[in-house]
Design an enzyme around this catalytic site. Structure first.
Site, PDB file in Angstrom:
ATOM      1  N   ASP A  80       0.824  -1.214   0.000  1.00  0.00           N
ATOM      2  CA  ASP A  80       0.000   0.000   0.000  1.00  0.00           C
ATOM      3  C   ASP A  80       0.856   1.260   0.000  1.00  0.00           C
ATOM      4  O   ASP A  80       2.009   1.250   0.436  1.00  0.00           O
ATOM      5  CB  ASP A  80      -0.942   0.003   1.220  1.00  0.00           C
ATOM      6  CG  ASP A  80      -0.204  -0.159   2.556  1.00  0.00           C
ATOM      7  OD1 ASP A  80       0.781  -0.909   2.617  1.00  0.00           O
ATOM      8  OD2 ASP A  80      -0.630   0.484   3.539  1.00  0.00           O
ATOM      9  N   GLU A 145       0.252  -1.378   5.769  1.00  0.00           N
ATOM     10  CA  GLU A 145       1.276  -0.835   6.675  1.00  0.00           C
ATOM     11  C   GLU A 145       1.004   0.625   6.997  1.00  0.00           C
ATOM     12  O   GLU A 145       1.196   1.081   8.121  1.00  0.00           O
ATOM     13  CB  GLU A 145       2.674  -0.975   6.051  1.00  0.00           C
ATOM     14  CG  GLU A 145       3.838  -0.700   7.015  1.00  0.00           C
ATOM     15  CD  GLU A 145       4.195   0.767   7.196  1.00  0.00           C
ATOM     16  OE1 GLU A 145       4.839   1.107   8.196  1.00  0.00           O
ATOM     17  OE2 GLU A 145       3.818   1.603   6.344  1.00  0.00           O
TER      18      GLU A 145
HETATM   19 ZN    ZN Z   1       6.540   2.387   4.219  1.00  0.00          ZN
END
Ligand code: ZN
Length: 398
Positions: A80, A145
């Site tokens: 992401d 994340e």
């Molecule tokens: Zn990162």
């Protein structure tokens, strides 16, 4: 795009990954999974997709070593990326345009699709050279994340599926280096603690001046925090690194009903990032003692309370690191170990007692993580592959 790159497989694979808009909010990871499955097929390596949480896939491409019973190497990256303000970009952020001077512009060129691809390209080069590695290498790609990793690496690191990978050492994200000499590596992170201090006191008319008001007691605690904050700022000004100081910020205040009424309660919200060298329990006790000193009915509540995670030791006790250091040195470079000022997925793996280093071999690169015009030069990317290849060869043969 200048056409000199059109037939360059290394550059084109990277661009293809960058062109997938796996951007928050509500990321659709399906295109990333398809892309990575294709990469595994091209590498002739097995791939597994774990879906511990629906629509939050974790992709693991594995290269089995000659001694698969030895603890394996984990090369982790997240799929992401953070949102963009497209109007501030010189080139569209999901086009992966290459400028005349050789920069690839795209969200994720630094944080951290680049590193994920460096992991794969290093594997590719070693495989093509016919190298056999002692240890198994797992290249993982995780979701979310950038929103805390709760449904991503946190879940995965705690799972039996992860335990079965038998990881002995891991590499994760770091930041690019602006020079040509030092590779910035993170061996630890600060701990996020977000708190709420609530002070309750006597009410009454705003013209009175009673003791035991919510305001004076809350002020006492805030003042303690601000004095500690000033001390930390002085350390920073004196040359301490961001990772070595406790960051403290008063971020929200609430309470009261009307300006001429003494409030029954007032609340202060404080965002704290504790440096790893600080004793976390002692720190908590200090806050509790401030609340007590302030008077009755002053309470501490946590909005977020992360456990203390021990940093990966850089004192010579982790053999993988010794090998990593000497490999980098042989290339005329040096590893600069730092404490990450933010939080990364590495903390979830460290919590399992596994040594992890944030490692970005991107050199000569302007730091533009989460910024407009995030970009990396083709030469820096290719040099990054060379470094990653040598490092992987070394650590997977420890
Ligand atoms: Zn990162």
């Amino acid at each position: 795009m200048s056409c000199e790159w059109e037939n360059d497989g290394v550059v084109q694979r990277f661009r293809e990954y960058l062109q997938i808009p796996s951007v928050h909010p509500n990321v659709d990871y399906r295109e990333c999974v398809t892309f990575l499955q294709k990469q595994a097929e091209l590498l002739d390596l097995p791939v597994k997709v774990y879906e511990l949480v629906p629509e939050k896939p974790i992709v693991v491409i594995s290269w089995i070593g000659t001694h698969p019973e030895l603890p394996a190497i984990l090369l982790n990256s997240h799929m992401d990326v953070v949102p963009v303000y497209e109007e501030f970009w010189t080139h569209p952020p999901f086009e992966a345009h290459i400028s005349e001077d050789g920069y690839i512009y795209a969200r994720g060129t630094q944080d951290m699709k680049s590193i994920g691809m460096l992991h794969l390209e290093a594997v590719r080069k070693l495989k093509e050279a016919g190298v056999m590695m002692k240890r198994t290498v797992h290249v993982s790609f995780v979701p979310d994340e950038e929103i805390g990793g709760i449904d991503g690496m946190r879940k995965f690191a705690e799972s039996d599926e992860f335990k079965n990978l038998n990881i002995g050492f891991g590499l994760d994200e770091s930041i690019p280096s602006e020079n040509n000499k030092y590779i910035i590596a993170f061996h630890g992170e600060k701990t996020t603690r977000q708190i709420k201090i609530t002070s309750r006191g006597v009410t009454g008319h705003g013209s009175l001046i009673p003791s035991n008001t919510a305001g004076e007691k809350l002020y006492y605690v805030i003042d303690k925090f601000m004095k500690l904050r000033a001390e930390q700022r002085r350390m920073l000004e004196g040359g301490a690194a961001y990772g070595e100081v406790i960051s403290i910020n008063l971020t929200k205040l609430s309470g009261g009903v009307q300006v001429n009424v003494l409030p029954e309660s007032l609340t202060a919200y404080i965002d704290i990032r504790i440096a790893p060298h600080v004793d976390h329990d002692e720190f908590e006790n200090m806050i509790l003692s401030w609340c007590k000193e302030a008077g009755d009915n002053v309470t501490l509540e946590y909005i977020e309370k992360n456990p203390e995670v021990k940093s990966t030791k850089i004192d010579g006790s982790v053999p993988f690191l010794e090998v990593l250091n000497s490999t980098v040195k042989k290339m005329g470079l040096e590893v600069s170990y730092q404490i990450c000022p933010g939080a990364t997925d590495a903390r979830f793996v460290r919590r399992q007692g596994i040594p992890v280093i944030g490692f970005s071999p991107l050199l000569n690169t302007p730091l533009l993580i989460h910024d407009h015009d995030e970009r990396v030069h083709v030469d820096a990317y290719k040099r990054g592959i060379e470094i990653m290849e040598k490092v992987l060869l070394a650590i997977a043969n420890v």
